[in-house]
Scaffold this motif. Structure first.
Motif: not given
Length: 263
Positions: A80-81, A224, A77-78, A73-75, A70-71, A220
């Protein structure tokens, strides 16, 4: 004789090995909980068999592994954005540079026309066309509110600048140099300065946003790495403890069986 105020001992719990064992609880809630466990024959964690304990241990390890995923995945995504934001602001900076070049070319063409140089109107129209082309390539939807405000004002001023410039060309073509100079000095030159200021402000905001996004990507990534390392170490440690626990619980019965078989 019991001391005054001391509660009577509850009914012996069947889960305890000795029939005369009692659970002394300091509160009524504890007494109710102990009674409920006894009534429904619910074992405590200390009374779990090997199977339940192994399942619990593996579940905890799986949760640690899932948390690591999960960590990650969110890393991703962040990052990427933020990468998209970096690219958007980089494109904004490049487009703004082209807009500034077009404004400069337009101003040069107007002053060259006053000086009587040939082909100046065509040069101006080419520069104006370049401005419009680069303005169309600006990704307005991805600009923030302040950038969008500046860009909209810049386009409005350029439309006004183009109209006044054509009046200057018409005046010089008609031989009315005084009127052409008046329009340049009182309207075009101040408008040109204002457009440059807007373009540089837009460029500065894009550079600032780009730097912030770059810093956030670095932060980030660092955070991470720490979390993934911590969770990985936790999962590894849990796996080792599970192995030791299972080994210890299995070794003793096997040794007892072996000893019984030998004897």
């Amino acid at each position: 004789m019991m001391a005054p105020g001391r509660p009577s001992p509850p009914t012996p719990l069947n889960n305890y090995p000795r029939e005369d064992s009692y659970v002394w609880v300091a509160s009524e809630e504890g007494i109710y909980l102990a009674t409920a466990l006894a009534m429904f024959d619910i074992p405590t964690p200390d009374e779990w068999d090997l199977k339940r304990k192994v399942i619990l241990a593996f579940t905890l390890t799986a949760l640690l592994v899932a948390a690591t995923g999960v960590v990650g995945f969110f890393a991703v995504s962040t990052v990427y954005d933020n990468s998209n934001e970096i690219n958007t602001n980089a494109e904004t900076v490049d487009t703004t540079k082209e807009l500034l070049i077009a404004i400069e070319q337009e101003q040069v063409a107007i002053h060259a026309d006053i000086a009587g140089e040939p082909g100046t109107r065509e040069e101006f129209e080419t520069a104006a066309s370049n401005f419009d082309r680069w303005a169309d390539e600006m990704d307005v939807e991805r600009l923030d509110s302040e950038q969008r405000r500046l860009f909209t004002a810049l386009e409005d001023n350029h439309t006004k600048y183009t109209r006044l410039s054509r009046e200057v060309f018409n005046a010089t073509q008609a031989g009315d140099i005084d009127r052409a100079n008046t329009i340049i000095e009182t309207q075009l030159d101040p408008l040109s300065v204002e457009m440059r200021g807007m373009a540089y402000s837009l460029q500065g905001l894009a550079l600032e946003n780009k730097q912030q996004a770059t810093t956030q990507v670095a932060d980030t990534a660092e955070t991470t790495q720490r979390l993934v390392l911590l969770l990985s170490v936790g999962a590894f440690g849990a796996a080792v403890l599970i192995g030791l626990f299972v080994s210890n619980r299995l070794t003793e019965p096997v040794n007892q069986l072996s000893a019984s078989a030998i004897s």
